[in-house]
Design a protein around this motif. Structure first.
Motif, PDB file in Angstrom:
ATOM      1  N   SER A  84       0.828  -1.225   0.000  1.00 56.13           N
ATOM      2  CA  SER A  84       0.000   0.000   0.000  1.00 56.13           C
ATOM      3  C   SER A  84       0.853   1.261   0.000  1.00 56.13           C
ATOM      4  O   SER A  84       0.469   2.266  -0.568  1.00 56.13           O
ATOM      5  N   GLU A  85       2.033   1.264   0.660  1.00 53.05           N
ATOM      6  CA  GLU A  85       2.966   2.376   0.470  1.00 53.05           C
ATOM      7  C   GLU A  85       4.381   1.952   0.878  1.00 53.05           C
ATOM      8  O   GLU A  85       4.555   0.993   1.614  1.00 53.05           O
ATOM      9  N   VAL A  86       5.369   2.680   0.357  1.00 56.83           N
ATOM     10  CA  VAL A  86       6.781   2.405   0.657  1.00 56.83           C
ATOM     11  C   VAL A  86       7.432   3.733   1.053  1.00 56.83           C
ATOM     12  O   VAL A  86       7.194   4.761   0.408  1.00 56.83           O
ATOM     13  N   TYR A  87       8.199   3.678   2.121  1.00 58.10           N
ATOM     14  CA  TYR A  87       8.874   4.897   2.594  1.00 58.10           C
ATOM     15  C   TYR A  87      10.396   4.728   2.521  1.00 58.10           C
ATOM     16  O   TYR A  87      10.918   3.694   2.948  1.00 58.10           O
ATOM     17  N   SER A  88      11.082   5.717   2.027  1.00 60.83           N
ATOM     18  CA  SER A  88      12.530   5.836   2.159  1.00 60.83           C
ATOM     19  C   SER A  88      12.731   6.520   3.514  1.00 60.83           C
ATOM     20  O   SER A  88      12.193   7.619   3.732  1.00 60.83           O
ATOM     21  N   VAL A  89      13.464   5.861   4.435  1.00 61.51           N
ATOM     22  CA  VAL A  89      13.458   6.363   5.815  1.00 61.51           C
ATOM     23  C   VAL A  89      14.855   6.628   6.379  1.00 61.51           C
ATOM     24  O   VAL A  89      15.855   6.101   5.901  1.00 61.51           O
ATOM     25  N   THR A  90      14.902   7.446   7.422  1.00 65.20           N
ATOM     26  CA  THR A  90      16.128   7.604   8.212  1.00 65.20           C
ATOM     27  C   THR A  90      16.225   6.370   9.115  1.00 65.20           C
ATOM     28  O   THR A  90      15.290   5.583   9.203  1.00 65.20           O
ATOM     29  N   GLY A  91      17.379   6.244   9.756  1.00 62.97           N
ATOM     30  CA  GLY A  91      17.514   5.102  10.670  1.00 62.97           C
ATOM     31  C   GLY A  91      18.295   3.968  10.020  1.00 62.97           C
ATOM     32  O   GLY A  91      18.843   4.101   8.930  1.00 62.97           O
ATOM     33  N   ASP A  92      18.328   2.826  10.692  1.00 65.05           N
ATOM     34  CA  ASP A  92      19.257   1.786  10.229  1.00 65.05           C
ATOM     35  C   ASP A  92      18.604   0.778   9.272  1.00 65.05           C
ATOM     36  O   ASP A  92      19.135  -0.308   9.061  1.00 65.05           O
ATOM     37  N   THR A  93      17.445   1.115   8.690  1.00 71.10           N
ATOM     38  CA  THR A  93      16.888   0.324   7.590  1.00 71.10           C
ATOM     39  C   THR A  93      16.686   1.293   6.427  1.00 71.10           C
ATOM     40  O   THR A  93      16.580   2.507   6.653  1.00 71.10           O
ATOM     41  N   ASP A  94      16.677   0.773   5.200  1.00 70.90           N
ATOM     42  CA  ASP A  94      16.634   1.683   4.047  1.00 70.90           C
ATOM     43  C   ASP A  94      15.202   2.039   3.636  1.00 70.90           C
ATOM     44  O   ASP A  94      14.888   3.191   3.387  1.00 70.90           O
ATOM     45  N   LEU A  95      14.339   1.008   3.554  1.00 68.52           N
ATOM     46  CA  LEU A  95      12.951   1.223   3.116  1.00 68.52           C
ATOM     47  C   LEU A  95      12.008   0.510   4.080  1.00 68.52           C
ATOM     48  O   LEU A  95      12.360  -0.551   4.638  1.00 68.52           O
ATOM     49  N   ILE A  96      10.825   1.031   4.248  1.00 72.54           N
ATOM     50  CA  ILE A  96       9.782   0.343   5.016  1.00 72.54           C
ATOM     51  C   ILE A  96       8.546   0.269   4.111  1.00 72.54           C
ATOM     52  O   ILE A  96       8.080   1.298   3.621  1.00 72.54           O
ATOM     53  N   ALA A  97       8.085  -0.978   3.869  1.00 76.87           N
ATOM     54  CA  ALA A  97       6.885  -1.179   3.033  1.00 76.87           C
ATOM     55  C   ALA A  97       5.720  -1.580   3.933  1.00 76.87           C
ATOM     56  O   ALA A  97       5.877  -2.438   4.816  1.00 76.87           O
ATOM     57  N   ILE A  98       4.568  -0.962   3.713  1.00 72.93           N
ATOM     58  CA  ILE A  98       3.345  -1.360   4.417  1.00 72.93           C
ATOM     59  C   ILE A  98       2.563  -2.268   3.474  1.00 72.93           C
ATOM     60  O   ILE A  98       2.240  -1.877   2.348  1.00 72.93           O
ATOM     61  N   VAL A  99       2.335  -3.516   3.894  1.00 75.33           N
ATOM     62  CA  VAL A  99       1.631  -4.503   3.056  1.00 75.33           C
ATOM     63  C   VAL A  99       0.283  -4.800   3.696  1.00 75.33           C
ATOM     64  O   VAL A  99       0.198  -5.046   4.909  1.00 75.33           O
ATOM     65  N   ARG A 100      -0.777  -4.738   2.908  1.00 77.69           N
ATOM     66  CA  ARG A 100      -2.125  -5.075   3.401  1.00 77.69           C
ATOM     67  C   ARG A 100      -2.696  -6.130   2.459  1.00 77.69           C
ATOM     68  O   ARG A 100      -2.885  -5.878   1.256  1.00 77.69           O
ATOM     69  N   VAL A 101      -2.932  -7.358   2.991  1.00 78.13           N
ATOM     70  CA  VAL A 101      -3.404  -8.484   2.174  1.00 78.13           C
ATOM     71  C   VAL A 101      -4.511  -9.242   2.897  1.00 78.13           C
ATOM     72  O   VAL A 101      -4.731  -9.051   4.088  1.00 78.13           O
TER      73      VAL A 101
END
Lengths: 93, 93, 93, 93, 93, 93, 93, 93, 93, 93
Positions: free
Chosen positions: J29-46
């Motif tokens: 549903s959305e993907v964020y380029s984020v600060t912190g020690d991970t590169d991307l965070i994806a929100i999945v709704r299924v």
């Protein structure tokens, strides 16, 4: 005979006392105060898993001053004697 | 006699072969394939530090398939026999 | 002569006091308050392992404010003087 | 004079060769092959930060076989001699 | 002038109060409450190492609520102005 | 104005070259080669998030030799000047 | 049916008692005292997520002596029986 | 019967194929694709340690795409049935 | 509008209560109790950084039972709608 | 409806391209380029677990440039609306 190598983190000030207490547990064959990022390493040799549980879960873990233990159980053992024997049987190459 | 407990991480597919190669190095008394977060644990018993360097730096570390080694050197050893002796001398309490 | 480099984590508020206490232990040749992810680094120079155990297990670890220590024992030493000597003997190439 | 303690991780098979190469860099006073979770520890003594940058960034880091280096710079040094002096001046209590 | 970037972990509930206390220490030029896996980042600018020790070991570390600090000392600084100057001198290519 | 403190791990042999390349990116105000367990720290000052994304995701991350970057974005800034002002207004106690 | 594999770290001295308490929670099908860097592994089989939340968040996590739990939820299951069936249908190649 | 819970990290793009290959190894009773910081969890049930070594060291570890495996061997098992039995015998309180 | 994804570690026994308290903070749009190595994930949507600081530093961090929080701020957002739009404008290829 | 929050580490130079590819996967549903020690965070709704497996194991993990993914599945959701409703029913205190 089962062999387990148990890594032990203890409160720094109690390491020698913890080492003596661990050594006194039946099934513990030797304990080393070591360099590196663990404080003590205990070599445990027991008949079966239930004995291992008694030595680790009911024995070592109950000693005051122990912060964390990590048990590495040997599921295959290699010794120079085995290698020599294998070479004698021509299995070596 | 010096005792060192060497943690060995190896390429998963080469663990048995690495174990055999490590066992063949003079000074290595036994090698265990273990559970837990290290792949192999080698028990090294040598005369002095220079021997330890030969076994670890010039021996184990040169074996193909080795990813990382971590040497824990025993600087104090506790054994049930020592405890018994200490108790006999009344040092135990 | 054995050389050990001991990494020391201490309670932040007690680092200077811990440094002074560690320095006062016979066998400790110098202590540094350092940048990076450890608080203090002690250089220990002793005759044998039993002395090392006394300095670390019975000495440093007993000091209030110490959270964790990690001993790195030198088993082979390289110095510019050795290199020069080796080159003089034609061993260098 | 600046003192830095540099932790060096190297490809296991190249540790002795890396040690020799690091020792040859002007400013490096000694290098130890050590037990524990780092492979080598170099003691660097230089005049100022720019020298430190040359030794570490332009020297040590350029050596083939080096995987990671971590520099701990000493910003305060404690030695037994300082303590004795402090006690002589009655600063010790 | 020395620049150090100090990572500060603090008890979550006391982060704003710790930030104010750190900012009040002479030698601290700014403090940021940041995203990521550290709570605060302090930029320290001081004359020499002894000052750095006072700011960090005798200042920041003594503040209640501080869990861990990690000091990254800058030993080489790069700025756009330096680059422009280098290009003007034809050093850039 | 947004401030971000970007931790950069780079291939050891390419650290100086990476530092120069990062410094050349518009929005980067300074880059430090540092002690501790990160190689470089870049201070980024930009107008808004889209600029931050360009500097980090489209700029720094694209530089050859970069292994990992971690961006810590400042969401609250404390400076001695603010404190003085707050005290002048009697907000300090 | 949902399957979750829950890693449990507990205070070393309370591991056996924690194991018994976890086993008594409806939805827990078995608990193992294990080697390696976790203390206990619980296999949880429940109807839906709300049940999983009750077993983990309202059940396991509330047991005294539990330090940390980490739930790994199975979102796809492979079993030898499935493979045999797939091969029977010619899906295997 | 021995039970081992094996954590498997695999190359992200090959996880489903690795899962099928692991499931096909005699001694593996089921494999789960899981949430959390490991990719697959295999439940292994074998007669003795030598079988465990064959399943893990000679089987799972040899599968292309496997990055790391960590074996947690159960040395004590708790099940609701055991608890009921214990309570029936009045051992429960 | 700023979006931040906040990882929350809490005392195991208080996770449900902490979740309710976090959800009640203005600016928090939803909170999930999750599998994996973090306990709760909060989605925060606020106008600007000062609001983010109030929600995280002055809000979430002050809740009893919180052990650690880590804020990941979104500095670039991708959504299927954006992609469709980009493709409509022929930017997609 | 299932919600999963997927942490994505990617090769630094490919983060924007990976973000676009992940966003194009049905169920994301959305993907964020984020600060912190991970590169991307994806929100999945299924809808269910099998869909989740397709999105993560057969979708996200197959994208070139992905180094590691970690899926945190929500097994209990808290929202301000739920709280209001609970308070209306007098369940809040």
């Amino acid at each position: 005979m089962l062999t387990a190598i148990v890594m032990i983190d203890a409160t720094p000030a109690q390491i020698p006392e913890v080492a003596v207490a661990v050594t006194a547990i039946p099934g513990v064959s030797e304990v080393y105060s070591v360099t590196g990022d663990t404080d003590l390493i205990a070599i445990v040799r027991v008949k079966d898993h239930e004995d291992l549980a008694s030595v680790v879960a009911d024995g070592i873990n109950k000693i005051p001053g122990i912060l964390r233990t990590q048990t590495n159980l040997a599921f295959r053992t290699y010794s120079p004697a085995d290698l020599d024997q294998a070479f004698d049987l021509g299995l070596g190459d």
